[in-house]
Every structure is written in structure tokens, then in C-alpha cells.
Design a protein around this motif. Structure first.
Motif, PDB file in Angstrom:
ATOM      1  N   ASP A 143      -4.338   4.126 -13.338  1.00 31.31           N
ATOM      2  CA  ASP A 143      -4.082   5.279 -14.529  1.00 31.31           C
ATOM      3  C   ASP A 143      -2.428   5.869 -13.490  1.00 31.31           C
ATOM      4  O   ASP A 143      -2.766   7.034 -12.872  1.00 31.31           O
ATOM      5  N   PRO A 144      -1.213   5.826 -14.812  1.00 29.35           N
ATOM      6  CA  PRO A 144      -0.224   6.531 -13.878  1.00 29.35           C
ATOM      7  C   PRO A 144      -0.331   8.038 -14.167  1.00 29.35           C
ATOM      8  O   PRO A 144       0.434   9.135 -13.778  1.00 29.35           O
ATOM      9  N   ARG A 145      -0.803   8.031 -14.702  1.00 33.32           N
ATOM     10  CA  ARG A 145      -1.606   9.673 -15.193  1.00 33.32           C
ATOM     11  C   ARG A 145      -2.552  10.876 -14.339  1.00 33.32           C
ATOM     12  O   ARG A 145      -2.510  12.118 -14.345  1.00 33.32           O
ATOM     13  N   VAL A 146      -2.880  10.201 -13.532  1.00 34.02           N
ATOM     14  CA  VAL A 146      -3.891   9.938 -12.450  1.00 34.02           C
ATOM     15  C   VAL A 146      -3.496  10.455 -11.055  1.00 34.02           C
ATOM     16  O   VAL A 146      -3.455   9.034 -10.646  1.00 34.02           O
ATOM     17  N   LEU A 147      -3.263  11.278 -10.587  1.00 30.14           N
ATOM     18  CA  LEU A 147      -2.234  11.640  -9.384  1.00 30.14           C
ATOM     19  C   LEU A 147      -3.500  11.675  -8.310  1.00 30.14           C
ATOM     20  O   LEU A 147      -4.285  12.553  -7.863  1.00 30.14           O
ATOM     21  N   THR A 148      -3.815  10.757  -7.203  1.00 29.62           N
ATOM     22  CA  THR A 148      -5.276  10.888  -5.813  1.00 29.62           C
ATOM     23  C   THR A 148      -3.772   9.647  -5.301  1.00 29.62           C
ATOM     24  O   THR A 148      -3.406   8.874  -5.353  1.00 29.62           O
ATOM     25  N   ALA A 164       0.701  -1.061  -0.090  1.00 30.01           N
ATOM     26  CA  ALA A 164       0.051  -0.411  -0.143  1.00 30.01           C
ATOM     27  C   ALA A 164       0.976   1.569  -0.114  1.00 30.01           C
ATOM     28  O   ALA A 164       1.966   1.175   1.660  1.00 30.01           O
ATOM     29  N   TYR A 165       0.365   1.856  -0.870  1.00 28.85           N
ATOM     30  CA  TYR A 165       1.529   3.144  -1.073  1.00 28.85           C
ATOM     31  C   TYR A 165       0.393   4.417  -1.385  1.00 28.85           C
ATOM     32  O   TYR A 165      -0.585   4.322  -1.100  1.00 28.85           O
ATOM     33  N   ARG A 166       0.991   5.868  -0.243  1.00 22.98           N
ATOM     34  CA  ARG A 166       0.034   6.641  -0.311  1.00 22.98           C
ATOM     35  C   ARG A 166       0.400   7.613  -1.188  1.00 22.98           C
ATOM     36  O   ARG A 166      -0.404   8.209  -1.275  1.00 22.98           O
ATOM     37  N   ARG A 167       1.508   8.320  -1.652  1.00 27.08           N
ATOM     38  CA  ARG A 167       1.409   8.568  -2.876  1.00 27.08           C
ATOM     39  C   ARG A 167       2.239   8.062  -3.845  1.00 27.08           C
ATOM     40  O   ARG A 167       2.285   6.771  -4.266  1.00 27.08           O
ATOM     41  N   ASP A 168       1.793   8.725  -5.440  1.00 30.10           N
ATOM     42  CA  ASP A 168       1.694   8.024  -6.692  1.00 30.10           C
ATOM     43  C   ASP A 168       2.278   8.120  -7.574  1.00 30.10           C
ATOM     44  O   ASP A 168       1.637   8.694  -9.126  1.00 30.10           O
ATOM     45  N   TRP A 169       3.312   9.291  -7.676  1.00 34.96           N
ATOM     46  CA  TRP A 169       4.351   9.889  -8.769  1.00 34.96           C
ATOM     47  C   TRP A 169       4.904   8.688  -9.354  1.00 34.96           C
ATOM     48  O   TRP A 169       4.790   6.816  -9.366  1.00 34.96           O
ATOM     49  N   PRO A 170       4.307   8.980 -10.744  1.00 37.52           N
ATOM     50  CA  PRO A 170       4.279   7.774 -12.083  1.00 37.52           C
ATOM     51  C   PRO A 170       5.430   7.117 -12.080  1.00 37.52           C
ATOM     52  O   PRO A 170       5.866   6.131 -13.027  1.00 37.52           O
ATOM     53  N   ALA A 210       4.390   3.521 -12.109  1.00 37.34           N
ATOM     54  CA  ALA A 210       4.377   2.511 -13.743  1.00 37.34           C
ATOM     55  C   ALA A 210       5.913   1.379 -13.979  1.00 37.34           C
ATOM     56  O   ALA A 210       4.502   0.126 -14.286  1.00 37.34           O
ATOM     57  N   PRO A 211       6.645   1.746 -13.682  1.00 38.74           N
ATOM     58  CA  PRO A 211       7.664   0.477 -13.621  1.00 38.74           C
ATOM     59  C   PRO A 211       6.759  -0.170 -13.302  1.00 38.74           C
ATOM     60  O   PRO A 211       6.719  -1.859 -13.686  1.00 38.74           O
ATOM     61  N   GLY A 212       6.693  -1.040 -12.039  1.00 34.88           N
ATOM     62  CA  GLY A 212       6.253  -1.769 -10.971  1.00 34.88           C
ATOM     63  C   GLY A 212       4.828  -2.396 -11.802  1.00 34.88           C
ATOM     64  O   GLY A 212       5.079  -3.016 -11.828  1.00 34.88           O
ATOM     65  N   SER A 213       3.746  -1.204 -11.915  1.00 34.21           N
ATOM     66  CA  SER A 213       2.516  -1.786 -12.147  1.00 34.21           C
ATOM     67  C   SER A 213       2.884  -2.607 -13.391  1.00 34.21           C
ATOM     68  O   SER A 213       2.159  -3.705 -13.242  1.00 34.21           O
ATOM     69  N   LEU A 214       4.191  -3.060 -14.183  1.00 28.40           N
ATOM     70  CA  LEU A 214       3.715  -3.453 -15.444  1.00 28.40           C
ATOM     71  C   LEU A 214       3.987  -4.576 -14.737  1.00 28.40           C
ATOM     72  O   LEU A 214       3.781  -5.486 -15.311  1.00 28.40           O
ATOM     73  N   LEU A 215       5.438  -5.009 -14.567  1.00 25.69           N
ATOM     74  CA  LEU A 215       6.284  -5.509 -13.981  1.00 25.69           C
ATOM     75  C   LEU A 215       4.998  -7.097 -13.021  1.00 25.69           C
ATOM     76  O   LEU A 215       4.966  -8.071 -13.387  1.00 25.69           O
ATOM     77  N   VAL A 216       3.938  -6.162 -12.392  1.00 22.34           N
ATOM     78  CA  VAL A 216       3.715  -7.214 -11.419  1.00 22.34           C
ATOM     79  C   VAL A 216       2.001  -7.701 -12.378  1.00 22.34           C
ATOM     80  O   VAL A 216       1.697  -8.608 -12.152  1.00 22.34           O
TER      81      VAL A 216
END
Length: 261
Positions: A232-237, A200-206, A210-216
Motif C-alpha cells: 500500500d503506497p500510503r503505508v510506510l514500513t 528488495a527495497y529497505r525504504r518505500d517512499w511512495p 508507486a510508479p514502478g509498482s503499477l508498471l510491474v
């Protein structure tokens, strides 16, 4: 540039710019961008090298580097609208790097619109390369990764975080969460290979995710938000959950959301 050439770029940059500074940084080579947020000359110089190479090969692509964005925050808006883009994290785990830990990495991802299509993570001190291509699998030093069998009983799930979730705000329905490795370029490979079941991550800088998301996801994992929406890597929340499967994601999402409410 094909994927092998991109990996060579990361390796060569690390060998010439980053590794010579490992455990050899002078005090003036470490800067605090904001309280607790460190950057080094290795971060800045390596990002320039990688950015220049990508711009030469892809003149029409948007290049989103962590340090360039710190200097020009408008790059985030340009990234959100880009049809073709790359993210660069020149030294992921900068605090680890500064404190002499081998748990740091150089990370790169390529996106078409909001979709990550290529991802590369190079861990120079571990000499391990993690590479993923959309629909073509994920690899560790050239060996294809397979999904790791997991126990999906919520009482047995192993979670990690670098947030308050591993302290008094921990989800009551889940086992205590361990500290992450404070480096997404180490966290995500550990998730993909079975060391943990979710993060679980609080911050989501792309550039971090983004790299790890595809690996997983290429080994059957799932990325999503607390409300059940997709990553969505382009949406920061705030708040992002990376899980070894969609079933695990659904099992932990509710308890984490409740703990944070």
C-alpha cells in the motif's frame, strides 16, 4: 490531463530544467539534505514545474513531491488520507545524475485512495518512456509490454537490491543478489522486462515505488511485504519486495525475511 499530456509534461520539464544541468552542475547546485542524501537545483526546480501544472489541472488533488515533503513532512499524513493524489519524483536517482550516470528518471503516479491508477517514468538520457494504466497494460515508448517467461526455481532467481542483502546478510537459500541500478525509475523497468526477477527495497517512499509498482503488476508482477501483506503506497514500513510474479515473490520472501531476522 490525459496520459499523453502528462508524459509531455515530464518530457518538457526534463528538456528545459533537468537535462541542461546533466554533467554541468556547479558545486553550489548540489546540496546534501542529510549524509549521503543529495538534492540538486534540477530536483527542486523540476518538481515546482510539475506541481504547478498538476495543481492547475487538479486543484482538489493532493500533490506529494519528494522535495516538498522534505520541507514539510506533514504531507505524508495528508497523502495517507487523500482520496485523489499524485506522487512526483523530479529526479529519481539523484546520485547517479550528480555523478554523470544516464540512469536517472522523472517519475509520476496518480492514485485513487490507495490504488495506483496511472504511472509514468521518463528516462531522459535513454529517451525511453514507461507508462502504465490500471487494467490497461504497461508500455515502453508506446509498445505494449508482455509478461516475460521466468525460471521459478529459487536457485536460478536473479535478485537485486541496494541494501545489506547483497553482502554478508544475503539470503543463504538464494543466489547472490546484484546491486540495483540505484534508481527505481531504472530498477522497475528492468524487472518488468526480464533483466532481473525480483528486487528488495529497505525504504518505500511512495514517489519511488508507486510508479514502478503499477508498471510491474500490469505485466503480471507482484508487490508485497516481508510478512506476506500487500503493498500500500500510503503505508510506510521497512522492506518491500517487487517480483516478476506472485510465485517468485513467495519463493524469495521467506529467505529474505530470515536473513533480516
Amino acid at each position: 490531463m490525459d496520459t499523453a499530456a502528462l508524459l509531455d509534461l515530464l518530457k518538457e520539464t526534463a528538456a528545459t530544467v533537468i537535462t541542461p544541468r546533466f554533467r554541468a552542475l556547479a558545486s553550489e547546485e548540489v546540496i546534501e539534505k542529510s549524509p549521503g542524501d543529495l538534492v540538486t537545483v534540477a530536483d527542486r526546480e523540476s518538481e515546482v514545474v510539475i506541481t504547478d501544472a498538476l495543481r492547475a489541472a487538479y486543484p482538489d488533488a493532493l500533490i506529494l513531491g519528494e522535495e516538498a515533503t522534505a520541507a514539510d513532512p506533514s504531507l505524508i499524513d495528508a497523502f495517507a488520507a487523500a482520496e485523489h493524489s499524485f506522487t512526483i519524483d523530479p529526479v529519481d536517482g539523484t546520485k547517479n545524475f550528480v555523478h554523470g550516470s544516464p540512469d536517472h528518471a522523472v517519475m509520476l503516479s496518480e492514485l485513487r485512495g490507495s490504488e495506483v491508477v496511472r504511472a509514468l517514468i521518463w528516462q531522459p538520457e535513454h529517451q525511453v518512456a514507461w507508462v502504465a494504466e490500471k487494467g490497461a497494460g504497461a508500455y515502453r515508448n508506446g509498445e505494449r509490454l508482455s509478461a516475460v517467461p521466468r525460471d521459478t526455481d529459487p536457485a536460478q532467481l536473479r535478485g537485486a537490491t541496494s541494501s545489506v542483502l547483497n553482502s554478508s546478510a544475503a539470503p543463504a537459500e538464494l543466489p547472490p543478489m546484484q546491486d540495483s541500478w540505484w534508481c527505481a525509475g531504472v530498477d522497475y523497468p528492468n524487472l518488468a522486462t526480464g533483466t532481473i526477477d525480483y528486487i528488495a527495497y529497505r525504504r518505500d517512499w511512495p514517489w519511488d515505488h508507486a510508479p514502478g509498482s503499477l508498471l510491474v503488476t500490469e505485466v503480471g508482477g507482484h508487490m508485497g511485504r516481508l510478512d506476506g501483506g500487500p503493498y500500500d503506497p500510503r503505508v510506510l514500513t521497512p522492506w518491500l519486495i517487487a517480483a516478476a510474479s506472485e510465485e517468485i515473490y513467495e519463493a524469495v520472501r521467506g529467505p529474505i525475511a530470515a536473513a533480516l531476522a
